[in-house]
Scaffold this motif. Structure first.
Motif, PDB file in Angstrom:
ATOM      1  N   LEU A 113       0.806  -1.221   0.000  1.00 48.01           N
ATOM      2  CA  LEU A 113       0.000   0.000   0.000  1.00 48.01           C
ATOM      3  C   LEU A 113       0.840   1.274   0.000  1.00 48.01           C
ATOM      4  N   VAL A 114       1.996   1.263   0.695  1.00 47.88           N
ATOM      5  CA  VAL A 114       2.841   2.463   0.698  1.00 47.88           C
ATOM      6  C   VAL A 114       3.377   2.769  -0.711  1.00 47.88           C
TER       7      VAL A 114
ATOM      8  N   PHE B 167       0.499   3.987  -2.898  1.00 49.59           N
ATOM      9  CA  PHE B 167       0.144   5.383  -2.621  1.00 49.59           C
ATOM     10  C   PHE B 167       1.104   6.336  -3.337  1.00 49.59           C
TER      11      PHE B 167
ATOM     12  N   LEU C 165       0.272   6.260  -7.144  1.00 48.53           N
ATOM     13  CA  LEU C 165      -0.947   7.003  -7.470  1.00 48.53           C
ATOM     14  C   LEU C 165      -0.735   8.505  -7.321  1.00 48.53           C
ATOM     15  N   THR C 166       0.046   8.905  -6.316  1.00 48.59           N
ATOM     16  CA  THR C 166       0.348  10.329  -6.133  1.00 48.59           C
ATOM     17  C   THR C 166       1.150  10.859  -7.319  1.00 48.59           C
TER      18      THR C 166
ATOM     19  N   SER D   2      -1.045  11.055 -10.420  1.00 49.25           N
ATOM     20  CA  SER D   2      -2.032  12.122 -10.278  1.00 49.25           C
ATOM     21  C   SER D   2      -1.401  13.470 -10.612  1.00 49.25           C
TER      22      SER D   2
END
Length: 312
Positions: free
Chosen positions: A206-207, A210, A213-214, A217
């Motif tokens: 998950l880290v 994240f 995705l950051t 984005s």
């Protein structure tokens, strides 16, 4: 319940049975695995031989290709030999080594995908500062840290999993040794270890997800302000294809390692594991590399040199 001794082997029940349909599926899966090995080996060869590809981005790509090759080598030969020869036993030492190698490569790939997303973020959002923000020193540090974190997770889970006593029925309903499948055979309470493994999955999956995705984005936000329609289209296509591979890899891994125990199914686990250990590695050279104009140019130059040598 009777426990096994330290010298008894595990039995891998495998992914296929000896039916016509399963034999066809085995041939398809073996073909995909061979294609994965050839595609990733070609990527490594091109990056090594062409000086134009000696950049941080392509160093990360070469490491990703190497990891994908090793992931296929970790899983497929044992699966294929078990299906073809009928010898499905695997020693505890081999099983522990397979868990270690698989988690080292899978965990390391999570962080490599995050490093590659950061590289794309710098290239798109800060192109004039790329050589400063994405220098060789940072690239090498991210490479070593990715390998180290993957190896630390693999070693911890392999040692901890094999430290449990196992019951007399030591048949693993899988085609390779994977920690969640092996825990089903334990004769002791594994709840504490499963909680620790869940925390490791949060860190390893998950880290980096994240961070990925950051990064994308921010890339997509920057793309929206590009004046050129062609540049926007190219960036969107690249980002969407990269995110597709990330989604396939992370989705399958999260499904396997972060699903509640009550929802687990051996058949589902085997299909999903085959997906991200064999199918995803064949996509990486296509999505990340062979659709890249610089890589295509390197391939043409290499083929040209081979043709010239042949005529000489």
């Amino acid at each position: 319940m009777e426990k096994r001794n330290a010298t008894s082997d595990f039995i891998l029940l495998g992914l296929f049975q000896h039916t016509s349909f399963h034999i066809f599926l085995f041939i398809v899966l073996l073909t995909i695995a061979i294609a994965s090995l050839m595609g990733n080996a070609l990527m490594i060869l091109l990056i090594h031989r062409d000086h134009r590809l000696h950049t941080p981005m392509y160093l990360l790509l070469s490491q990703l290709s190497f990891m994908d090759m090793m992931l296929v080598f970790t899983v497929v030969p044992k699966m294929a030999s078990g299906f073809l020869t009928g010898k499905k036993s695997i020693s505890p030492a081999e099983c522990g080594l397979q868990i270690f190698a698989f988690l080292t490569l899978g965990g390391g790939e999570c962080f490599f995908l995050a490093a590659m997303s950061y590289d794309r973020y710098v290239a798109v959002c800060h192109p004039l500062r790329y050589n400063i923000l994405m220098n060789w020193q940072l690239c090498l540090r991210m490479t070593l840290e990715s390998w180290f974190l993957g190896a630390a997770d693999g070693l911890m889970q392999a040692v901890a999993t094999l430290s449990f006593p196992f019951c007399s029925a030591h048949e693993i309903d899988h085609f390779f040794c994977e920690a969640p499948s092996l825990l089903h055979l334990a004769c002791a309470d594994t709840s504490i270890f499963e909680h620790v493994m869940y925390i490791c999955c949060v860190v390893m999956l998950l880290v980096p997800l994240f961070l990925i995705l950051t990064s994308y984005s921010l890339i997509l936000a920057a793309v929206l302000y590009m004046p050129s329609t062609e540049a926007r289209k190219k960036a969107f296509v690249t980002c969407s294809s990269h995110l597709a591979v990330v989604g396939l890899f992370y989705g399958a891994a999260i499904f396997t390692y972060m699903r509640p125990k009550s929802y687990r199914s051996a058949n589902h686990d085997k299909v999903v594991s085959a997906f991200y250990t064999i199918f995803t590695p064949v996509l990486n050279p296509l999505i990340y590399s062979l659709r890249n104009n610089e890589v295509i140019g390197a391939l043409k130059r290499w083929l040209g040199k081979c043709t010239n040598l042949k005529h000489q």
